[in-house]
Design an enzyme around this catalytic site. Structure first.
Site, PDB file in Angstrom:
ATOM      1  N   GLU A   1       0.870  -1.182   0.000  1.00 31.53           N
ATOM      2  CA  GLU A   1       0.000   0.000   0.000  1.00 31.53           C
ATOM      3  C   GLU A   1       0.915   1.243   0.000  1.00 31.53           C
ATOM      4  OE1 GLU A   1      -2.667   0.665   3.343  1.00 31.53           O
ATOM      5  OE2 GLU A   1      -3.963   1.881   2.089  1.00 31.53           O
TER       6      GLU A   1
ATOM      7  N   ALA B   1       1.759   0.134  10.886  1.00 29.14           N
ATOM      8  CA  ALA B   1       1.366  -1.252  10.670  1.00 29.14           C
ATOM      9  C   ALA B   1       0.581  -1.315   9.365  1.00 29.14           C
ATOM     10  CB  ALA B   1       0.500  -1.746  11.819  1.00 29.14           C
ATOM     11  N   MET B   2       0.414  -2.519   8.834  1.00 31.24           N
ATOM     12  CA  MET B   2      -0.247  -2.638   7.523  1.00 31.24           C
ATOM     13  C   MET B   2      -1.125  -3.876   7.492  1.00 31.24           C
ATOM     14  SD  MET B   2      -0.724  -1.565   4.502  1.00 31.24           S
ATOM     15  CE  MET B   2      -1.869  -2.449   3.437  1.00 31.24           C
ATOM     16  N   GLU B   3      -2.367  -3.670   7.020  1.00 33.22           N
ATOM     17  CA  GLU B   3      -3.409  -4.678   7.158  1.00 33.22           C
ATOM     18  C   GLU B   3      -3.435  -5.754   6.081  1.00 33.22           C
ATOM     19  OE1 GLU B   3      -3.822  -1.465   6.274  1.00 33.22           O
ATOM     20  OE2 GLU B   3      -5.473  -1.188   4.880  1.00 33.22           O
ATOM     21  N   ASN B   4      -2.294  -6.112   5.471  1.00 33.57           N
ATOM     22  CA  ASN B   4      -2.292  -7.157   4.447  1.00 33.57           C
ATOM     23  C   ASN B   4      -3.180  -8.317   4.915  1.00 33.57           C
ATOM     24  OD1 ASN B   4       0.011  -5.755   3.268  1.00 33.57           O
ATOM     25  ND2 ASN B   4       1.079  -6.554   5.063  1.00 33.57           N
TER      26      ASN B   4
ATOM     27  N   HIS C   1      -6.812  -2.118  15.171  1.00 32.36           N
ATOM     28  CA  HIS C   1      -7.013  -1.305  13.965  1.00 32.36           C
ATOM     29  C   HIS C   1      -6.791  -2.171  12.722  1.00 32.36           C
ATOM     30  CE1 HIS C   1      -6.477   2.485  11.496  1.00 32.36           C
ATOM     31  NE2 HIS C   1      -5.833   1.604  10.742  1.00 32.36           N
ATOM     32  N   GLU C   2      -5.655  -2.834  12.685  1.00 29.29           N
ATOM     33  CA  GLU C   2      -5.343  -3.625  11.488  1.00 29.29           C
ATOM     34  C   GLU C   2      -6.320  -4.792  11.334  1.00 29.29           C
ATOM     35  OE1 GLU C   2      -3.539  -2.094   9.597  1.00 29.29           O
ATOM     36  OE2 GLU C   2      -2.545  -0.779  11.047  1.00 29.29           O
TER      37      GLU C   2
ATOM     38  N   HIS D   1      -9.517  -3.808   9.768  1.00 35.15           N
ATOM     39  CA  HIS D   1      -9.373  -3.718   8.310  1.00 35.15           C
ATOM     40  C   HIS D   1      -9.587  -5.055   7.612  1.00 35.15           C
ATOM     41  CE1 HIS D   1      -7.976   0.319   7.526  1.00 35.15           C
ATOM     42  NE2 HIS D   1      -6.841   0.207   8.164  1.00 35.15           N
TER      43      HIS D   1
ATOM     44  N   GLU E   1      -9.746   3.877   6.503  1.00 41.44           N
ATOM     45  CA  GLU E   1      -8.974   4.315   7.661  1.00 41.44           C
ATOM     46  C   GLU E   1      -9.828   4.919   8.781  1.00 41.44           C
ATOM     47  OE1 GLU E   1      -6.261   3.166   8.053  1.00 41.44           O
ATOM     48  OE2 GLU E   1      -5.545   2.687   6.055  1.00 41.44           O
TER      49      GLU E   1
HETATM   50  N1  BES Z   1      -3.225   1.030   5.899  1.00 41.86           N
HETATM   51  C1  BES Z   1      -2.469   1.676   6.891  1.00 41.86           C
HETATM   52  C2  BES Z   1      -0.995   1.706   6.638  1.00 41.86           C
HETATM   53  C3  BES Z   1      -0.583   2.540   5.460  1.00 41.86           C
HETATM   54  C4  BES Z   1      -0.900   3.852   5.416  1.00 41.86           C
HETATM   55  C5  BES Z   1       0.152   2.030   4.448  1.00 41.86           C
HETATM   56  C6  BES Z   1      -0.518   4.604   4.324  1.00 41.86           C
HETATM   57  C7  BES Z   1       0.537   2.780   3.380  1.00 41.86           C
HETATM   58  C8  BES Z   1       0.196   4.079   3.312  1.00 41.86           C
HETATM   59  C9  BES Z   1      -2.674   1.019   8.261  1.00 41.86           C
HETATM   60  O1  BES Z   1      -3.880   0.385   8.432  1.00 41.86           O
HETATM   61  C10 BES Z   1      -2.613   2.110   9.257  1.00 41.86           C
HETATM   62  O2  BES Z   1      -3.534   2.866   9.324  1.00 41.86           O
HETATM   63  N2  BES Z   1      -1.532   2.202   9.991  1.00 41.86           N
HETATM   64  C11 BES Z   1      -1.308   3.261  10.922  1.00 41.86           C
HETATM   65  C12 BES Z   1      -1.313   2.735  12.312  1.00 41.86           C
HETATM   66  C13 BES Z   1      -2.699   2.669  12.803  1.00 41.86           C
HETATM   67  C14 BES Z   1      -2.825   1.866  14.029  1.00 41.86           C
HETATM   68  C15 BES Z   1      -3.279   4.032  13.052  1.00 41.86           C
HETATM   69  C16 BES Z   1       0.012   3.877  10.605  1.00 41.86           C
HETATM   70  O3  BES Z   1       0.771   3.251   9.906  1.00 41.86           O
HETATM   71  O4  BES Z   1       0.256   4.981  11.076  1.00 41.86           O
HETATM   72 ZN    ZN Z   2      -5.457   1.660   8.791  1.00 37.71          ZN
END
Ligand code: BES
Ligand code: ZN
Length: 844
Positions: free
Chosen positions: A121, A254-257, A289-290, A293, A312
Site C-alpha cells: 500500500e 502497521a499494515m493490514e495485508n 485497527h489492522e 481492516h 482508515e
Molecule cells: N493502511 C495503513 C498503513 C498505510 C498507510 C500504508 C498509508 C501505506 C500508506 C494502516 O492500516 C494504518 O492505518 N496504519 C497506521 C497505524 C494505525 C494503528 C493508526 C500507521 O501506519 O500509522
Molecule cells: Zn489503517
C-alpha cells in the site's frame, strides 16, 4: 485531464499466477506474472515500477509493448479486445526504501541478519509484479516464491503454503482481493500460535532478537479481537489464518495485508512485565485497527483512493470499539479523547486543510492523503458521531448488510451511509456528507440574547481563515430537552433562558459526551454557570471544557490569559484525562516564555503548584493495587515537577536511576523516560551519554529505545548534541524509520535547535533519498512547524520551504505549516504579556 486514467478501465484481471525469485545476495528479483482478464480495448496498460520487462505475451503470442516509466506502466497492444491471458517476464531490484519487496536489518548476539518483507500500500505492488495495481482490480492470486534459502527459515504469505517443490514455495489461491493487500515475508523467525473459538489460526511472528514472552501480549489481543469482530460484524473471518509479523524496518505503523498483517516492532512486541499501561493500550489499538481492516478494507475495499477514509476512518473508530469490548477496564475511549480528538480539532481549524473525502488521481498525491489528524482522527470522530446518532443495533445491522452486499468487492462512501441509514431509518448520508465533504468544523456559540437562549454556528479557524459560509448538520447532544437532535440552520432560538434554566435545574450544555466534531463558546453567563457547578462535571466534560477554551484561545476568540486562573481548579483531579488536558494546556503556556527568563521561573512555580499535591499522593513508584487512572496520571505530574525543577523530584528520579544502574531497562516503564532524561539533563556527562547510546544500539525493546531517545536528545551539552547529529545518518545506530523522533527531540531542545535545523536544511537531499517517496517524509515538515515559535525561525522556515511548494505531495503540508507557524508567532506577540501577568498573579 483527458484520456483513460485507470489501468482497470483497460484491463480487468480475474486471476494472477505469480512467480518471484529473490536473490538476497545480488538484491535482484526476477519473476513472471501471468494474468487472466478481460481487455476492454486493444490498447491497454498495466502497472510496473523500476522494472526491466523481458517479454510480454498475450495468449501465448508475443505482443508489442512499451514501458512508460513516468506513468509507471507498460502499454500493451493486443491483437483483440476480450478475454486474454497476459504473461510478463521481468527483472527488478530489491528496494531499500521500505516499499515493494525490501530487506529489514537486525542483529542477534552481534550477528547481522535480514528478513525480507513487503509493503504494497498504496502503489508499490507494481514494484514486485506487473499488475493492475488499483484497489478496484480485485482478483485471485496464486503466489510462488523462491529465494536463496537457508535452513530453518520461515516463509509467510496471505494464505497457507500448500507445497514446496525444487525450492519453490507455493501458496494456496487467495480469495478475491486487491493487489495492495498481497504480502509475503521470509527469514529466521520465532512465533507463537493459537486458535480462535471459530477455528481461525492466529499467530505472532518476530525475529529471534526478541524474548519469546514479548510475543504474548499481541497474541492474546489478536485472538480476542478477531473473536470480537466476527461477532460484531456478524461476518466470519474469511481466511484460514491471521498472522501478525513484526518487521525491524517499517515505514508506516502497521499494515493490514489480508491474513499477514505487518507491524513496526514497537507496535507488536512488548515486555509483558515492564511496559507502561499506555504503551500496552497503544499496541492493542494498533493490532485491533489492522484487524478491523480485515473486514473493512480487505473484504470490502474502497473503489478508489478518494474513499480512503472508508478504510482508515472506520478502522480508527473500530480499534476503540473493540478494545473497549475486550478490555473494558481500560476505558479506552478516554485515549480517543486525549489523542485523536485534540489532534483533529487542532489541525482541522487551519484554513487550507483537506476534507476527509478528497479527490485524487496522481500517485504522488495518494500518499499525501494520509493526513492522520484528518483521515484518521477526524474521520473516526465523524463515525463516532454517527454511531452515537444511530446506536449500535442499527450500526451492526447496517454493517452486516454492507458486508453482504459488497464482500470480495468494492464500495463507495454512500454505500456505507445507505446501508446504515436504511437500518436506522434515518437519512444518514445527508447528515454525514456535511462532515465528509467540507473541511473544517463549527464553533457553536451559546448565548443569551434578549433573554432568549440562542445557538449559532460558524466555521472555527485558528489563524487567518476565509469564511465561505459553511454549515454543518450538527448532532447537538444537549442536556436541555428543547434542543433538537440536529442543528442544521445557522441560528437556533431555544426559548426563554431563565425559564429553561429553572425547569432543568442544571447549567445549559451542548455536545455532552464530546462525541460531535465541534467546539462550544458559551457566553460569560453560561460559562460561569458551568464553572460554578464544576463538581457535577464528569471527567470527559472537564476535559472538554479545558480543551474548548484552549482552542478558543488559539483562535483568538477569548484571551489566553483568561484560561490561566482556571488551571488550579483542575489540579487535584484523580482522573487521567483531566490531568492529560490540564498539562496539555499548561505545556502550551511554555511558548510564551523565553528560556531562563524570570517569566519561565514563574511558570515553573505554577507547574510546581499544580503538581505538588498529586506528586505527593502518587510518588514515583507504582503501588501494587493502584488504579489505572493513577498509573496513567503519574507521568504527567512528575514530569510537571521536573519541569518546575523541584529539587525533591530531581533527587527522586536520580535515586531511581542509581538504584537501577546495573540494568536501566528495569526502571519502571511509566517513569523510565523521565528518569533517564533527568539524569542526562542534570547529572549527565559523556560517559553516561555513550553508555545510553550503546544501550540504544543493543536493545530490542522498542519502548525502552524510545525512552533512551527521549533522554539522549535532551542533553544540554553542545558537544554531545553534535555527536548525536553525527549519528542521524548512521543506520547502524538510528534506523531511518526512527529518525524523525530523534530529529524532533533535538529540535525541541533549546540547546539543540539550531544544530538540528541546520542538519535538516543541509542534508535535505540525503533525507529525500532515504525516506523520500515515503509518506513519513512530509511529516518532518510538520514536526518542525510544531516546534517553531519565533519570528526568526518563521523567516527561516519560509525561506527554506517556500521554494519547495510545488513538489508533488508537499504543497498542502508546506502551505499549512507556514500558516501554523505564522499564527503561533503572532499569538505569542499579542498575548505574551497578558499570559505572563496572569501566571504571576496566581503563583504563590
Ligand atoms: N493502511 C495503513 C498503513 C498505510 C498507510 C500504508 C498509508 C501505506 C500508506 C494502516 O492500516 C494504518 O492505518 N496504519 C497506521 C497505524 C494505525 C494503528 C493508526 C500507521 O501506519 O500509522
Ligand atoms: Zn489503517
Amino acid at each position: 485531464m483527458t484520456g483513460i486514467m485507470h489501468s482497470y478501465d483497460t484491463f480487468q484481471p480475474t486471476h494472477y499466477d505469480i512467480f518471484i525469485d529473490i536473490n538476497r545476495g545480488t538484491k535482484q528479483i526476477s519473476g513472471k506474472s501471468v494474468i487472466d482478464g478481460e481487455a476492454t480495448q486493444k490498447d491497454i496498460f498495466i502497472q510496473q515500477k523500476n522494472m526491466e520487462i523481458k517479454s510480454v505475451t498475450a495468449d501465448g503470442v508475443s505482443v508489442d509493448f512499451q514501458v512508460d516509466n513516468e506513468k509507471e506502466a507498460i502499454n500493451i497492444t493486443l491483437p483483440k479486445a476480450g478475454k486474454t491471458t497476459l504473461a510478463i517476464e521481468y527483472k527488478a531490484p530489491l528496494t531499500d526504501s521500505m516499499m515493494g519487496i525490501y530487506p529489514s536489518y537486525y542483529e542477534v548476539d552481534g550477528v547481522k541478519k535480514e528478513i525480507i518483507g513487503t509493503q504494497f500500500e498504496t502503489t508499490f505492488a507494481r514494484q514486485a509484479f506487473p499488475s493492475v495495481d488499483e484497489p478496484e482490480a480485485k482478483a485471485k492470486f496464486d503466489l510462488a516464491i523462491k529465494f536463496d534459502e537457508q535452513e530453518g527459515e520461515t516463509v509467510l504469505s496471505n494464505m497457507p503454503e500448500v507445497k514446496t517443490e525444487n525450492g519453490v514455495h507455493y501458496f494456496d489461491t487467495t480469495v478475491r482481493m486487491s493487489t495492495y493487500l498481497i504480502a509475503f515475508a521470509f527469514g529466521d523467525l520465532q512465533s507463537k500460535i493459537t486458535t480462535t473459538k471459530s477455528g481461525v489460526k492466529v499467530g505472532v511472528f518476530a525475529t529471534k532478537a526478541h524474548k519469546a514472552n514479548e510475543l504474548d501480549f499481541a497474541l492474546d489481543i489478536a485472538k480476542r479481537a478477531i473473536e470480537f469482530y466476527e461477532d460484531f460484524y456478524q461476518t466470519p473471518y474469511p481466511l484460514p489464518h491471521s498472522w501478525q509479523l513484526a518487521l525491524p524496518d517499517f515505514s508506516a505503523g502497521a499494515m493490514e495485508n489480508w491474513g499477514l498483517v505487518t507491524y513496526r516492532e514497537a507496535y507488536l512486541t512488548l515486555d509483558p512485565d515492564n511496559t507502561s499501561l499506555d504503551t500496552k493500550q497503544l499496541v492493542a489499538t494498533v493490532i485491533t485497527h489492522e484487524l478491523a481492516h480485515q473486514w473493512f478494507g480487505d473484504l470490502v475495499t474502497m473503489k478508489w483512493w478518494d474513499d480512503l477514509w472508508l478504510n482508515e476512518s472506520f478502522a480508527n473508530m473500530m480499534e476503540y470499539v473493540s478494545v473497549d469490548a475486550i478490555e473494558p477496564d481500560w476505558k479506552i475511549w478516554e485515549m480517543f479523547q486525549t489523542s485523536d480528538v485534540p489532534a483533529a480539532l487542532q489541525r482541522d481549524a487551519t484554513d487550507g486543510v483537506q476534507s476527509v473525502h478528497v479527490n485524487v488521481e496522481d500517485p504522488a498525491e495518494i500518499d499525501a492523503l494520509f493526513d492522520s489528524a484528518i483521515v484518521y482522527a477526524k474521520g473516526a470522530r465523524m463515525l463516532v458521531m454517527m454511531r452515537a446518532l444511530v446506536g449500535d443495533k442499527a450500526l451492526r445491522k447496517g454493517l452486516k448488510n454492507y458486508f453482504k452486499a459488497h464482500q470480495y468487492n468494492n464500495a463507495k462512501g454512500n454505500d456505507l451511509w445507505n446501508a446504515v441509514g436504511d437500518a436506522a431509518g434515518m437519512d444518514v448520508a445527508s447528515i454525514m456528507n456535511t462532515w465528509l465533504e467540507q473541511p473544517g468544523y463549527p464553533v457553536v456559540n451559546a448565548k443569551v440574547v434578549d433573554g432568549k437562549l440562542t445557538l449559532t454556528q460558524q466555521q472555527f479557524f485558528i489563524g487567518a481563515g476565509k469564511d465561505v459560509g459553511r454549515q454543518w448538520k450538527i448532532p447537538l447532544n444537549s442536556n436541555y430537552e428543547v434542543a433538537p437532535t440536529i442543528m442544521g440552520d445557522k441560528e437556533l432560538v431555544l426559548g426563554d433562558y431563565t425559564k429553561l434554566r429553572k425547569e432543568s435545574g442544571k447549567p445549559f450544555r451542548v455536545n455532552v459526551g464530546n462525541n460531535s466534531h465541534f467546539i462550544v463558546k458559551y457566553d460569560d453567563t453560561l460559562l460561569q454557570d458551568i464553572l460554578d457547578n464544576q463538581s457535577d462535571l464528569d471527567a470527559i466534560s472537564q476535559l472538554q471544557l479545558l480543551q474548548d477554551l484552549r482552542l478558543l484561545a488559539e483562535g483568538k476568540q477569548i484571551s489566553y490569559a483568561s484560561i490561566v486562573p482556571l488551571l488550579p481548579k483542575f489540579a487535584d483531579s484523580h482522573s487521567n484525562v483531566v490531568n492529560a488536558t490540564l498539562y496539555r494546556v499548561a505545556n502550551d503556556l511554555k511558548k510564551f516564555v523565553t528560556p531562563d527568563s524570570d517569566e519561565e521561573k514563574q511558570l515553573q512555580k505554577l507547574f510546581d503548584q499544580l503538581s505538588s499535591k498529586e506528586v505527593a499522593r502518587l510518588g514515583w513508584t507504582k503501588k501494587s493495587d493502584e488504579s489505572n487512572d493513577d498509573q496513567l496520571t503519574r507521568p504527567y505530574v512528575v514530569n510537571a515537577a521536573l519541569y518546575a525543577k523541584n529539587p525533591k523530584a530531581i533527587l527522586a528520579a536520580h535515586e531511581l536511576f542509581e538504584g537501577n544502574s546495573s540494568d536501566l531497562s528495569a526502571i519502571s516503564a511509566d517513569v523510565r523516560p523521565l528518569v533517564l532524561r533527568n539524569e542526562v539533563k542534570n547529572f549527565g556527562n559523556e560517559a553516561l551519554f555513550d553508555n545510553l547510546l550503546d544501550e540504544y544500539r543493543k536493545s530490542s525493546d522498542a519502548s525502552y529505545k524510545q525512552d533512551l531517545c527521549t533522554a539522549l536528545t535532551a542533553t544540554p551539552d553542545p558537544k554531545l548534541i553534535a555527536k548525536l547529529i553525527s549519528k542521524f545518518e548512521d543506520a547502524q545506530t538510528i534506523k531511518p524509520q526512527d529518525l524523525r523522533a530523534w530529529y524532533r527531540g533535538v529540535l525541541a531542545n533549546d540547546e539543540g535547535q539550531s544544530a538540528a535545523w541546520d542538519w535538516i536544511r543541509n542534508d535535505w537531499q540525503w533525507l529525500d533519498d532515504t525516506v523520500g517517496g515515503d509518506m513519513e517524509f512530509t511529516t518532518y515538515i510538520t514536526v518542525t512547524a510544531m516546534v517553531f515559535h519565533t519570528p526568526n525561525r518563521l523567516a527561516e522556515f519560509k525561506e527554506f520551504f517556500e521554494p519547495k511548494l510545488n513538489t508533488p505531495g508537499m504543497t498542502r503540508e508546506i502551505s499549512m505549516d507556514i500558516k501554523i507557524v505564522e499564527t503561533r508567532v503572532a499569538l505569542i506577540e499579542d498575548e505574551k504579556d497578558a499570559v505572563n501577568a496572569a501566571v504571576l498573579q496566581i503563583v504563590k
